[in-house]
Design a protein around this motif. Structure first.
Motif, PDB file in Angstrom:
ATOM      1  N   ALA A   1       6.998  -4.186  -5.048  1.00  0.00           N
ATOM      2  CA  ALA A   1       7.022  -4.131  -6.518  1.00  0.00           C
ATOM      3  C   ALA A   1       5.596  -4.113  -7.073  1.00  0.00           C
ATOM      4  CB  ALA A   1       7.798  -5.327  -7.073  1.00  0.00           C
ATOM      5  N   GLU A   2       4.747  -4.977  -6.531  1.00  0.00           N
ATOM      6  CA  GLU A   2       3.354  -5.017  -7.002  1.00  0.00           C
ATOM      7  C   GLU A   2       2.619  -3.730  -6.672  1.00  0.00           C
ATOM      8  OE1 GLU A   2       2.726  -9.802  -6.533  1.00  0.00           O
ATOM      9  OE2 GLU A   2       1.479  -8.417  -5.398  1.00  0.00           O
ATOM     10  N   GLY A   3       2.906  -3.179  -5.501  1.00  0.00           N
ATOM     11  CA  GLY A   3       2.263  -1.930  -5.100  1.00  0.00           C
ATOM     12  C   GLY A   3       2.601  -0.812  -6.077  1.00  0.00           C
ATOM     13  N   ARG A   4       3.881  -0.756  -6.474  1.00  0.00           N
ATOM     14  CA  ARG A   4       4.281   0.296  -7.426  1.00  0.00           C
ATOM     15  C   ARG A   4       3.569   0.114  -8.762  1.00  0.00           C
ATOM     16  NH1 ARG A   4      10.041   0.503  -5.166  1.00  0.00           N
ATOM     17  NH2 ARG A   4      10.413  -1.331  -6.454  1.00  0.00           N
ATOM     18  N   ILE A   5       3.526  -1.129  -9.240  1.00  0.00           N
ATOM     19  CA  ILE A   5       2.872  -1.399 -10.524  1.00  0.00           C
ATOM     20  C   ILE A   5       1.389  -1.028 -10.441  1.00  0.00           C
ATOM     21  CG2 ILE A   5       2.187  -3.250 -12.127  1.00  0.00           C
ATOM     22  CD1 ILE A   5       4.870  -4.677 -11.297  1.00  0.00           C
ATOM     23  N   ALA A   6       0.743  -1.434  -9.338  1.00  0.00           N
ATOM     24  CA  ALA A   6      -0.692  -1.169  -9.180  1.00  0.00           C
ATOM     25  C   ALA A   6      -0.968   0.323  -9.023  1.00  0.00           C
ATOM     26  CB  ALA A   6      -1.233  -1.927  -7.967  1.00  0.00           C
ATOM     27  N   GLY A   7      -0.134   1.016  -8.260  1.00  0.00           N
ATOM     28  CA  GLY A   7      -0.334   2.452  -8.038  1.00  0.00           C
ATOM     29  C   GLY A   7      -0.211   3.229  -9.334  1.00  0.00           C
TER      30      GLY A   7
ATOM     31  N   ARG B   1      12.105  -2.973 -14.033  1.00  0.00           N
ATOM     32  CA  ARG B   1      12.739  -3.508 -12.818  1.00  0.00           C
ATOM     33  C   ARG B   1      11.699  -4.129 -11.895  1.00  0.00           C
ATOM     34  NH1 ARG B   1      15.939   1.086 -12.841  1.00  0.00           N
ATOM     35  NH2 ARG B   1      14.642   2.141 -11.296  1.00  0.00           N
ATOM     36  N   ASP B   2      10.569  -3.451 -11.730  1.00  0.00           N
ATOM     37  CA  ASP B   2       9.518  -3.976 -10.850  1.00  0.00           C
ATOM     38  C   ASP B   2       8.967  -5.298 -11.358  1.00  0.00           C
ATOM     39  OD1 ASP B   2       9.601  -2.076  -8.872  1.00  0.00           O
ATOM     40  OD2 ASP B   2       8.200  -0.724  -9.888  1.00  0.00           O
ATOM     41  N   LYS B   3       8.817  -5.400 -12.692  1.00  0.00           N
ATOM     42  CA  LYS B   3       8.281  -6.644 -13.250  1.00  0.00           C
ATOM     43  C   LYS B   3       9.230  -7.805 -12.981  1.00  0.00           C
ATOM     44  CE  LYS B   3       5.327  -4.771 -16.798  1.00  0.00           C
ATOM     45  NZ  LYS B   3       5.394  -4.188 -18.138  1.00  0.00           N
ATOM     46  N   ILE B   4      10.531  -7.528 -13.097  1.00  0.00           N
ATOM     47  CA  ILE B   4      11.517  -8.591 -12.856  1.00  0.00           C
ATOM     48  C   ILE B   4      11.512  -8.990 -11.383  1.00  0.00           C
ATOM     49  CG2 ILE B   4      13.992  -9.129 -12.872  1.00  0.00           C
ATOM     50  CD1 ILE B   4      14.157  -7.301 -15.398  1.00  0.00           C
ATOM     51  N   LEU B   5      11.492  -7.983 -10.506  1.00  0.00           N
ATOM     52  CA  LEU B   5      11.431  -8.261  -9.066  1.00  0.00           C
ATOM     53  C   LEU B   5      10.209  -9.116  -8.739  1.00  0.00           C
ATOM     54  CD1 LEU B   5      12.106  -5.041  -6.930  1.00  0.00           C
ATOM     55  CD2 LEU B   5      13.290  -7.236  -6.789  1.00  0.00           C
ATOM     56  N   ARG B   6       9.079  -8.711  -9.289  1.00  0.00           N
ATOM     57  CA  ARG B   6       7.836  -9.436  -9.024  1.00  0.00           C
ATOM     58  C   ARG B   6       7.952 -10.881  -9.489  1.00  0.00           C
ATOM     59  NH1 ARG B   6       2.544  -7.264 -12.048  1.00  0.00           N
ATOM     60  NH2 ARG B   6       3.796  -7.882 -13.845  1.00  0.00           N
ATOM     61  N   ALA B   7       8.468 -11.073 -10.689  1.00  0.00           N
ATOM     62  CA  ALA B   7       8.571 -12.431 -11.233  1.00  0.00           C
ATOM     63  C   ALA B   7       9.511 -13.286 -10.383  1.00  0.00           C
ATOM     64  CB  ALA B   7       9.053 -12.375 -12.680  1.00  0.00           C
ATOM     65  N   ASN B   8      10.668 -12.724 -10.001  1.00  0.00           N
ATOM     66  CA  ASN B   8      11.633 -13.494  -9.216  1.00  0.00           C
ATOM     67  C   ASN B   8      11.079 -13.860  -7.843  1.00  0.00           C
ATOM     68  OD1 ASN B   8      13.356 -13.341 -11.324  1.00  0.00           O
ATOM     69  ND2 ASN B   8      14.782 -11.894 -10.393  1.00  0.00           N
ATOM     70  N   HIS B   9      10.461 -12.888  -7.186  1.00  0.00           N
ATOM     71  CA  HIS B   9       9.938 -13.168  -5.850  1.00  0.00           C
ATOM     72  C   HIS B   9       8.735 -14.100  -5.900  1.00  0.00           C
ATOM     73  CE1 HIS B   9      12.407 -10.817  -3.006  1.00  0.00           C
ATOM     74  NE2 HIS B   9      12.804 -10.268  -4.149  1.00  0.00           N
TER      75      HIS B   9
ATOM     76  N   GLY C   1       0.810  -1.212   0.000  1.00  0.00           N
ATOM     77  CA  GLY C   1       0.000   0.000   0.000  1.00  0.00           C
ATOM     78  C   GLY C   1       0.846   1.265   0.000  1.00  0.00           C
ATOM     79  N   LEU C   2       1.944   1.266   0.754  1.00  0.00           N
ATOM     80  CA  LEU C   2       2.814   2.446   0.777  1.00  0.00           C
ATOM     81  C   LEU C   2       3.405   2.690  -0.608  1.00  0.00           C
ATOM     82  CD1 LEU C   2       4.733   2.055   4.164  1.00  0.00           C
ATOM     83  CD2 LEU C   2       3.012   3.778   3.562  1.00  0.00           C
ATOM     84  N   ALA C   3       3.823   1.608  -1.263  1.00  0.00           N
ATOM     85  CA  ALA C   3       4.395   1.743  -2.602  1.00  0.00           C
ATOM     86  C   ALA C   3       3.337   2.232  -3.586  1.00  0.00           C
ATOM     87  CB  ALA C   3       4.984   0.403  -3.056  1.00  0.00           C
ATOM     88  N   ALA C   4       2.113   1.710  -3.459  1.00  0.00           N
ATOM     89  CA  ALA C   4       1.036   2.115  -4.366  1.00  0.00           C
ATOM     90  C   ALA C   4       0.701   3.587  -4.171  1.00  0.00           C
ATOM     91  CB  ALA C   4      -0.207   1.253  -4.128  1.00  0.00           C
ATOM     92  N   ALA C   5       0.601   4.015  -2.912  1.00  0.00           N
ATOM     93  CA  ALA C   5       0.241   5.407  -2.629  1.00  0.00           C
ATOM     94  C   ALA C   5       1.323   6.353  -3.139  1.00  0.00           C
ATOM     95  CB  ALA C   5       0.031   5.599  -1.130  1.00  0.00           C
ATOM     96  N   SER C   6       2.588   5.967  -2.964  1.00  0.00           N
ATOM     97  CA  SER C   6       3.649   6.873  -3.396  1.00  0.00           C
ATOM     98  C   SER C   6       3.694   6.960  -4.918  1.00  0.00           C
ATOM     99  CB  SER C   6       5.004   6.475  -2.787  1.00  0.00           C
ATOM    100  OG  SER C   6       5.695   5.617  -3.642  1.00  0.00           O
ATOM    101  N   GLN C   7       3.462   5.832  -5.573  1.00  0.00           N
ATOM    102  CA  GLN C   7       3.485   5.827  -7.036  1.00  0.00           C
ATOM    103  C   GLN C   7       2.308   6.622  -7.619  1.00  0.00           C
ATOM    104  OE1 GLN C   7       6.105   4.205  -8.135  1.00  0.00           O
ATOM    105  NE2 GLN C   7       5.806   4.495 -10.339  1.00  0.00           N
ATOM    106  N   ALA C   8       1.111   6.401  -7.076  1.00  0.00           N
ATOM    107  CA  ALA C   8      -0.081   7.060  -7.619  1.00  0.00           C
ATOM    108  C   ALA C   8      -0.031   8.562  -7.364  1.00  0.00           C
ATOM    109  CB  ALA C   8      -1.344   6.451  -7.007  1.00  0.00           C
ATOM    110  N   SER C   9       0.408   8.950  -6.167  1.00  0.00           N
ATOM    111  CA  SER C   9       0.457  10.388  -5.880  1.00  0.00           C
ATOM    112  C   SER C   9       1.574  11.041  -6.691  1.00  0.00           C
ATOM    113  CB  SER C   9       0.637  10.640  -4.384  1.00  0.00           C
ATOM    114  OG  SER C   9       1.856  10.087  -3.930  1.00  0.00           O
ATOM    115  N   GLY C  10       2.655  10.291  -6.900  1.00  0.00           N
ATOM    116  CA  GLY C  10       3.753  10.815  -7.714  1.00  0.00           C
ATOM    117  C   GLY C  10       3.316  11.099  -9.146  1.00  0.00           C
TER     118      GLY C  10
END
Ligand SMILES: Cc1cc2nc3c(=O)[nH]c(=O)nc-3n(C[C@H](O)[C@H](O)[C@H](O)COP(=O)(O)OP(=O)(O)OC[C@H]3O[C@@H](n4cnc5c(N)ncnc54)[C@H](O)[C@@H]3O)c2cc1C
Ligand code: FES
Lengths: 497, 88
Positions: A342-348, A370-378, A23-32
């Motif tokens: 990573a998912e939060g950033r993509i979703a935001g 980068r986020d897509k790769i992180l998501r896939a690896n994790h 959620g923190l990643a999503a909020a920062s990405q969307a507000s950004g």
């Protein structure tokens, strides 16, 4: 605390539910990207389960209990700045009770958490074109004789206690269940000055071998694991594999623990019992249960994940089957905090885009890659982890007739067995009706995993139905009936149009 | 800000660090592993999930019943009543 009930309404571009890693990643990405964001979380402080911490006023160095604390402080800084400019409103200490599709977007009802509310208790209704749902998870439990004794806790609860209190909730602990998380909880107990008598891991860990590749994709996880193992070795903590706590003994609280070896099917091997005396803390954890009730309420598509959890189905942009509803973090599959970020950033990013705030450019494209790769690896790592740490199929072998299954309604194992054998309560809903299992305060959150197993739901489709039945709660957050009655009376006039 | 705060637990005063939750205050300062009895079997219960999900930790705070002790930050002067009064 006085009770002032009023209904307020809010509108924004993007609502983010949950202020954990996702959620923190999503909020920062969307507000950004320029969207007006409303971030709602039950807790007073951001961080979610992973970065749960005491206020800086009370703990000058909260980072010592955490991994990835730098990521947290960066996200928290972005959030603070966005709150300063008015781009983000952080509604802390509030829980989302309901979510539904409205004619024009997505609607939520929100209420202050009674335990944290000073005064105002009214409902807030929120409408927005896009919602990013990041509700995280809670510990998955299996019943065991003696697990209702004080001193027995969820392993995540032990971790949460230490992270906020800077002290262990007991002197000498046994951690048991399955998954690498047990090691992290054990390490925290030691770091907080407690003693760990043993860590019991139900799996034999050979399940990791064919997945060495997946583990290698996430070196940070390997390092974290190695850190725990060396700390436990230094403190001579036995790490007992293919072993489970099969009984907890004590008069008024936990005092002693029996552990047993498990066979290949996860059933108790008779005659292998060992005892640990002088144990006042038992931390139990069998993985995590994603909080799927809002997904079910919205009517979004779900499926059963490899660990048996009910999760929301998403596309590559983290978009669910419901227009405008994005999901990130544990709700799309239990995969840890890095995947959640990573998912939060993509979703935001996607939610802001949908709300009309579009950022393009090479830097954004590179970050997204980068986020897509992180998501896939994790995600690959998580699949390996879940395969190596299944729920032991034979867990019923440690149950006794009188062992409590549903802690709230105090339903013993034998009553459930009678019900499933004679009354054909072949699914959790049937169990509720005949035994009251899952009908208490927690609404089946704690006994749900066991109820699904005991109701003998077989086949993935039946399992999904059973899991959806368990997750189908009229309210997403547990709420006291008295508060609800008061709020209800107040909502009606505003609900009209 | 003072270094410690004081709560009343079933009429007894306890002194705690201000960062405590009510649950942690009960466990660490009042040395009470349990503070509730169940309806049917009269079993003692305390902290279980630690994060507001299980409702095992219910307590009365400043006269308001059925609050989750694991979620409440302790405040100076709080009056805590448990259903374990005198049964320790
Ligand atoms: C008690 C506990 C302790 C854990 N500790 C660790 C650990 O030490 N190390 C580790 O690797 N993993 C830990 N985990 C696993 C951890 O949950 C994940 O790795 C990570 O936190 C997932 O991030 P997330 O953003 O998906 O969810 P979370 O971090 O769980 O964040 C979700 C947030 O949403 C809020 N929320 C949920 N529903 C609502 C609602 N209806 N209304 C308002 N707010 C809502 C929650 O209160 C929470 O703050 C723990 C899990 C639990 C349950
Ligand atoms: S310990 Fe579970 S709700 Fe407080």
């Amino acid at each position: 605390m006085s009770k002032e009930n009023s209904v307020r309404q809010k509108h924004c571009d993007v609502v983010v539910i949950g202020a954990g890693p996702a959620g923190l990643a999503a909020a920062s990405q969307a507000s950004g990207a320029g969207a007006q964001v409303l971030l709602i979380d039950q807790s007073l402080r951001p961080g979610g389960q992973f970065w749960r911490h005491a206020s800086e006023e009370h703990d000058a160095d909260p980072g010592r209990w955490h991994h990835g604390w730098n990521t947290y402080t960066q996200l928290a800084k972005v959030l603070e700045r966005a709150i300063g400019t008015g781009r983000v409103e952080h509604l802390s200490g509030h829980h989302v009770l309901t979510g539904e599709r409205t004619g024009t977007g997505l609607g939520l009802t929100v209420q202050p958490v009674p335990e944290l509310a000073d005064g105002v208790r009214g409902l807030i209704t929120v409408e927005a074109p896009a919602v990013v749902l990041c509700p995280g998870a809670y510990d998955r439990q299996l019943p065991v004789p003696g697990w209702t004794l004080p001193g027995v806790m969820a392993a995540g609860g032990v971790q949460a206690f230490i992270k906020t209190q800077g002290a262990a909730p007991g002197r000498r602990a046994v951690l048991a269940g399955t998954g690498p998380f047990l090691l992290s909880a054990a390490a925290s107990v030691i770091q907080a000055g407690g003693e760990v008598a043993a860590v019991c891991e139900a799996a034999d860990l050979t399940g990791w071998v064919p997945h060495g590749v997946a583990a290698a994709l996430v070196p940070s996880k390997g390092l974290e694991g190695a850190e725990y193992i060396s700390l436990l070795a230094k403190h001579r903590v036995p790490y007992l594999r293919r072993t489970a706590v099969t009984a907890i003994h004590g008069e008024q609280r936990a005092e002693k623990v029996t552990v047993s070896r498990l066979d290949r099917h996860g059933a108790v091997v008779a005659g292998t019992e060992k005892h640990f005396n002088d144990v006042d803390l038992v931390g139990l954890g069998w993985g995590f249960v994603p909080q799927s009730e809002l997904v079910v309420q919205f009517g979004a598509q779900t499926r059963i994940d490899i660990d048996g959890s009910l999760i929301g189905v998403v596309d590559t942009r983290q978009h669910s089957s419901v227009e405008g509803l994005y999901l990130a973090g544990e709700i799309t599959g239990v995969a840890g905090a890095t995947a959640a970020v990573a998912e939060g950033r993509i979703a935001g990013y996607a939610a802001a885009w949908m709300a009309g705030y579009r950022v393009r450019g090479a830097r954004q494209a590179a970050a997204a890659q980068r986020d897509k790769i992180l998501r896939a690896n994790h995600r690959a790592f998580a699949r390996a982890m879940h395969t190596a740490h299944p729920l032991p199929a034979g867990w019923e072998s440690w149950m006794q007739e009188e062992t409590t299954v549903c802690r709230c309604e105090e339903v013993p194992y034998h009553r459930i067995r009678e019900s499933t054998e004679t009354l054909s309560a072949q699914e959790p809903r049937g169990l509720k009706g005949t035994t009251r299992t899952g009908m208490g305060w927690c609404q089946g959150r704690i006994c749900g995993a066991a109820a699904i197993c005991l109701a003998k739901s077989s086949g993935d489709q039946r399992k999904e139905q059973a899991a959806r039945a368990v997750a189908k709660r009229p309210l997403a957050a547990p709420v006291r009936l008295s508060d609800l009655a008061e709020s209800r009376a107040q909502t009606r006039p505003l609900k009209a149009p | 800000m003072s270094e410690t705060i004081t709560l009343s637990v079933d009429g007894e005063e306890i002194t705690i660090e201000p960062k405590r939750t009510v649950a942690a205050a009960l466990m660490l300062a009042a040395e009470r592993p349990a503070w509730r009895r169940t309806r049917f079997n009269n079993e003692p219960r305390g902290l279980f999930c630690g994060i507001g999900v299980c409702f095992d930790c219910l307590v009365t705070v400043n006269g308001e019943a059925s609050l989750r002790a694991c979620l409440i930050p302790a405040e100076d002067g709080m009056v805590i009543e448990t259903s374990e009064r005198g049964t320790r």
